[in-house]
Design a protein around this motif. Structure first.
Motif, mmCIF file in Angstrom:
data_model
loop_
_atom_site.group_PDB
_atom_site.id
_atom_site.type_symbol
_atom_site.label_atom_id
_atom_site.label_comp_id
_atom_site.label_asym_id
_atom_site.label_seq_id
_atom_site.Cartn_x
_atom_site.Cartn_y
_atom_site.Cartn_z
ATOM 1 N N LEU A 132 0.869 -1.182 0.000
ATOM 2 C CA LEU A 132 0.000 0.000 0.000
ATOM 3 C C LEU A 132 0.899 1.224 0.000
ATOM 4 N N THR A 133 0.808 2.033 -1.047
ATOM 5 C CA THR A 133 1.677 3.195 -1.195
ATOM 6 C C THR A 133 0.859 4.403 -1.640
ATOM 7 N N THR A 134 1.513 5.571 -1.638
ATOM 8 C CA THR A 134 0.880 6.787 -2.122
ATOM 9 C C THR A 134 1.884 7.577 -2.934
ATOM 10 N N ASN A 185 -7.368 16.062 4.225
ATOM 11 C CA ASN A 185 -8.177 16.959 5.048
ATOM 12 C C ASN A 185 -9.600 16.432 5.227
ATOM 13 N N VAL A 186 -9.961 15.380 4.443
ATOM 14 C CA VAL A 186 -11.283 14.757 4.598
ATOM 15 C C VAL A 186 -11.173 13.472 5.405
ATOM 16 N N HIS A 187 -10.207 12.618 5.046
ATOM 17 C CA HIS A 187 -9.951 11.373 5.770
ATOM 18 C C HIS A 187 -8.492 11.364 6.208
ATOM 19 N N SER A 188 -8.270 11.133 7.487
ATOM 20 C CA SER A 188 -6.893 11.143 7.999
ATOM 21 C C SER A 188 -6.153 9.859 7.673
ATOM 22 N N LEU A 207 -2.697 9.256 5.981
ATOM 23 C CA LEU A 207 -2.573 10.253 4.916
ATOM 24 C C LEU A 207 -1.959 11.551 5.401
ATOM 25 N N LEU A 208 -2.264 11.927 6.639
ATOM 26 C CA LEU A 208 -1.708 13.166 7.189
ATOM 27 C C LEU A 208 -0.204 13.046 7.345
ATOM 28 N N ASN A 213 5.324 14.209 5.376
ATOM 29 C CA ASN A 213 6.590 13.728 4.802
ATOM 30 C C ASN A 213 6.888 14.432 3.486
ATOM 31 N N LEU A 214 5.847 14.582 2.662
ATOM 32 C CA LEU A 214 6.032 15.272 1.385
ATOM 33 C C LEU A 214 6.445 16.722 1.625
ATOM 34 N N HIS A 215 5.789 17.372 2.587
ATOM 35 C CA HIS A 215 6.112 18.756 2.899
ATOM 36 C C HIS A 215 7.558 18.878 3.370
ATOM 37 N N TYR A 216 7.970 17.930 4.210
ATOM 38 C CA TYR A 216 9.340 17.923 4.723
ATOM 39 C C TYR A 216 10.341 17.711 3.584
#
Length: 248
Positions: A132-134, A185-188, A207-208, A213-216
């Motif tokens: 499971l990845t994003t 912001n809808v599902h954590s 997801l949060l 991580n992406l922001h970092y």
């Protein structure tokens, strides 16, 4: 009496067909485990010969002759043997089972009453590898790789807008991929449910946390680029200064 016979005749006819038809058995075994294919010997007359026949890329035959107490193995692998003593229970054993063992198996019993055939089909089950990845862009990907049969994928919370695709491999396994778009912001968090005869798995993704991580990474990446540019400018200035000194 005639009416009774008219009613019962179809049932007797069906019974005769069932008795005369060869026995057929389906055996499901997970790859790596032991498969046992039975060949029932329910006759009063003694056994003369029993033979197992299998056809893969080559023809395989395993036979036992009772009067001479001789066993013959023709093109069968070492993984294919008798489960017990063939004169008492001619069951076939395959261990460990491989994907290539799947197929039809025929057991033939010979005695003074005639030749009798029993048919089996070995179905090999392969558990998939689940991930499971994003892509950190809001798309979550659940993948069940190289399973047999193909795994079923569902989502929690339920999502009716998933994109599903399958990849069929030459060895008979299937990779199933399901992707959905979620907003942190809808599902954590999101959960992927993978259902398969060999294994059922549940994978969850925060997801949060993935967004953080992406922001970092974006901040870290920008800082690294800026630092590299700064160091390059400083080195350039140093070398220019040195060049001037040498020129003078």
């Amino acid at each position: 009496m005639a009416q009774t016979w008219v009613v019962l005749a179809p049932f007797f006819f069906l019974l005769i067909i069932l008795v005369q038809s060869p026995a057929y058995n389906i055996v499901n075994v997970e790859a790596g485990n032991e498969a046992v294919l039975n060949c029932p010997f329910l006759f009063k007359k003694p056994l003369l010969m029993v033979t197992w026949k299998m056809k893969f890329s080559t023809y395989c035959l395993l036979a036992y002759r009772y009067d001479k107490n001789v066993t013959r193995n023709l093109n069968c692998s070492e993984r294919t043997t008798w489960k017990y003593s063939p004169d008492s229970n001619p069951a076939l054993r395959i261990y460990p089972v491989e994907l290539g063992d799947e197929g039809n198996y025929t057991c033939e019993i010979v005695n003074s009453e005639g030749n009798f055939h029993f048919f089996s089909y070995l179905a090999v089950i392969v558990p998939p590898t689940v991930t499971l990845t994003t892509d950190n862009g809001g798309v979550v990907i659940c993948q069940a790789s190289a399973g047999k049969p193909a795994a079923e994928i569902s989502w929690v919370p339920a999502n009716n807008h998933s994109t599903d695709r399958e990849v069929h491999h030459p060895n008979g396994t299937v990779t199933r991929v399901s992707s959905v778009e979620w907003k942190s912001n809808v599902h954590s968090s999101v959960t992927c449910l993978v259902t398969h005869p060999a294994t059922n798995k549940t994978l969850s993704l925060d997801l949060l946390y993935a967004s953080l991580n992406l922001h970092y990474l974006m901040i870290g990446g920008s800082a690294s680029v800026a630092a590299a540019i700064g160091i390059g400018v400083i080195l350039c200035l140093i070398f220019r200064c040195k060049g001037k000194s040498f020129g003078e």
